[in-house]
Design an enzyme around this catalytic site. Structure first.
Site, PDB file in Angstrom:
ATOM      1  N   ALA A 135      56.151  40.491  45.511  1.00 25.34           N
ATOM      2  CA  ALA A 135      56.951  39.586  46.334  1.00 25.34           C
ATOM      3  C   ALA A 135      56.228  38.316  46.721  1.00 25.34           C
ATOM      4  CB  ALA A 135      57.398  40.320  47.596  1.00 25.34           C
ATOM      5  N   VAL A 340      33.469   8.462  35.685  1.00 27.87           N
ATOM      6  CA  VAL A 340      34.479   9.395  35.202  1.00 27.87           C
ATOM      7  C   VAL A 340      34.793  10.414  36.290  1.00 27.87           C
ATOM      8  CG1 VAL A 340      35.044  11.114  33.454  1.00 27.87           C
ATOM      9  CG2 VAL A 340      33.702   9.090  32.822  1.00 27.87           C
ATOM     10  N   ALA A 344      43.074  17.705  37.978  1.00 25.04           N
ATOM     11  CA  ALA A 344      43.569  18.976  37.469  1.00 25.04           C
ATOM     12  C   ALA A 344      44.150  18.847  36.070  1.00 25.04           C
ATOM     13  CB  ALA A 344      44.630  19.538  38.412  1.00 25.04           C
ATOM     14  N   ASP A 444      54.370  15.643  43.030  1.00 25.16           N
ATOM     15  CA  ASP A 444      53.004  16.103  43.320  1.00 25.16           C
ATOM     16  C   ASP A 444      52.445  15.299  44.487  1.00 25.16           C
ATOM     17  OD1 ASP A 444      50.614  17.454  43.148  1.00 25.16           O
ATOM     18  OD2 ASP A 444      49.877  16.358  41.403  1.00 25.16           O
TER      19      ASP A 444
END
Length: 527
Positions: A135, A340, A344, A444
């Site tokens: 659940a 750099v 995600a 997002d």
């Protein structure tokens, strides 16, 4: 507190939130564990029948572990979340044992118990946790005395979704093991993939799988690959947002070997550690209740009998985690001034005037699914950033685009997650209000995807964005943002009010959207 928990003392734990009745003893280690699962003759779990099973099996289950009653120092029980009839049966037994043994009662949150037994079994200290069970499907992390929920399912839990699909094909309960077995013989088929920031939705995926005419093995393969990729993606997003370096998998669905493999690959790519407890501690079990009850007892957290009511909707973020005194960390990785950066979903090269954002392949995702997401998200991001900018929403200028890469203006400012304050969050509310006014939802909305510059909040990272004027889509957009604020800040209510002030000031439909966001919030409960 040595007088409460001496060296030879034990805590008796009772678990029975849903289908499995389980009792355990915990001291310095697990001493005894015995379970009696309810297996429905057909179909899913009926709450009343599960409770009847628990009542009939209680005496035998407890007697199997309670061989030295004189050593018991407390009785711990799963207070919630769970099925009301099952919770009541277990709570009644726990109260009776507490009185008979003349020891304190400890009410344990079932979700937190999964996390704590996982931390104990793996030795992890401060992980991002993917909790995947029947659940519940949540991504959690600890901060300042509570477990914060970064993201969760917006409809059904992953395990319940798998069980629902299994029932439609007459597969045994629980459905996960049968689906995993069939998937080993299958091939990939495309199914709906629904991620909204760090939240997920499984109902559309499960319905599409049920209706598919493809061979059952192929549907099982596609269902697993899609559902698990969604879970790993939101876990990676939380890991990148919070800057932590450990990932822990808990819950019954965590026994799936493919899900473990995908998380392990993701963590290897990010340089994070991954762990999963042994199978004994993954599904619902008395050991996790006994252990969590033990550490609660050691810190003086006990429950008076007259306050021992069950809590079917008991959320992990409602628990005051008195046994953890460290503040916990978020954003331990500082902002990038150049060079750099790795998010995600992409690697970002930060130059003096431009940013090159390249979506890299994810080895944990099935190749066809990975290629599809990279292409869809790259096209959508460039198109919607440009559309929003033309409508007056602060966004970067797009310079160039290829199949997997966008070259855009570098926004020189402060990433919002490092400068959260009412005045900056109000700017975020204004920017999102303008975005929604153009018929775009971001998808997002986190404080990682906003940059404060020159009195404006610039919105970036439109990879999950879409065109929509639906109140539901806008409400989910706000829910993602509020959840991010709540999981990473200590003054959430003040910040939320500032956001609402800015959002309402520029968007005429704000009231209806905010009301829907509250409805979405209420769905994030035990289902």
């Amino acid at each position: 507190m040595p007088d409460i928990m001496p060296d030879d003392g034990l805590v008796l734990g009772l678990e029975g939130t849903a289908w499995n009745l389980s009792a355990a003893l915990f001291g310095d280690d697990l001493v005894a564990l015995h379970s009696s699962p309810y297996v429905p003759p057909k179909g899913g779990i009926h709450p009343r029948e599960a409770a009847q099973h628990h009542a009939s099996a209680m005496k035998e289950v407890v007697s199997r572990v309670l061989t030295e009653p004189e050593r018991i120092r407390a009785v711990a029980f799963s207070q919630g979340p769970g099925l009301g009839p099952s919770l009541r049966t277990v709570a009644t037994a726990a109260r009776a044992l507490s009185i008979a043994l003349d020891v304190p009662l400890v009410g344990v949150n079932h979700c937190v118990a999964h996390v704590e037994i996982g931390r104990w079994a793996t030795g992890f200290s401060d992980p991002i946790v993917l909790y995947a069970s029947g659940a519940n499907t949540q991504v959690l992390g600890y901060l300042n005395g509570r477990y914060r929920i970064f993201g969760e399912t917006l409809d059904i839990g992953l395990g319940n979704g798998l069980d629902k699909f299994a029932r439609s094909h007459d597969l045994p309960h629980p459905g996960g093991p049968a689906i995993e077995r069939l998937a080993r013989e299958g091939n990939y088929i495309e199914l709906p993939y629904t991620v909204k920031g760090m939240d997920l939705a499984f109902s559309g995926l499960v319905s599409a799988a049920q209706e598919s005419s493809a061979p059952l093995e192929d549907v099982c393969f596609g269902l697993q690959e899609t559902a698990f990729a969604m879970c790993v993606e939101v876990t990676e997003r939380a890991l990148a947002h919070a800057g932590k370096d450990e990932v822990l998998l808990v819950g019954g669905v965590g026994a799936n070997g493919r899900l473990q493999e995908m998380l392990r690959v993701m963590c290897e790519e990010r340089g994070a550690a991954f762990a999963v407890p042994e199978r004994t501690f993954l599904g619902d079990n008395g050991a996790m209740i006994a252990y969590t009850g033990k550490i609660m007892l050691e810190h003086g957290v006990v429950l008076p009998l007259d306050q021992s009511q069950i809590r079917p909707g008991y959320r992990a973020d409602e628990v005051e985690v008195a046994w953890r005194t460290e503040p916990g960390e978020v954003f331990s990785i500082g902002p990038h001034e150049g060079g750099v950066a790795r998010g995600a979903e992409a690697v970002v090269e930060i130059g003096e005037g431009n940013v090159i954002k390249r979506r890299t392949g994810k080895r944990y995702r099935y190749p066809a699914l990975d290629r599809r997401l990279i292409a869809e998200r790259t096209r959508a991001e460039a198109r919607l950033i440009a559309t929003a900018r033309r409508a007056g929403v602060p966004t970067p200028v797009i310079r160039d685009i290829t199949a997997d890469t966008i070259v855009m203006e570098r926004i020189k400012g402060e990433v919002l997650k490092y400068v959260t304050a009412p005045e900056t969050i109000r700017l975020a509310g204004e920017a999102v209000g303008r975005l929604h006014g153009t018929g775009i939802v971001h998808g997002d909305l986190t404080t990682s995807n906003m940059i404060v510059r020159d009195g404006q909040c610039v919105l970036i990272d439109f990879g999950l964005a879409s065109t929509s004027s639906e109140v539901e889509s806008r409400g989910v957009d706000l829910h993602v943002f509020f959840q991010t604020l709540e999981s990473t800040t200590e003054n959430f209510q003040e910040l939320k009010e500032a956001f609402v002030e800015g959002y309402t000031a520029v968007f005429p439909g704000a009231g209806e959207v905010l009301a829907r966001e509250h409805e979405v919030e209420l769905r994030g409960r035990y289902l």
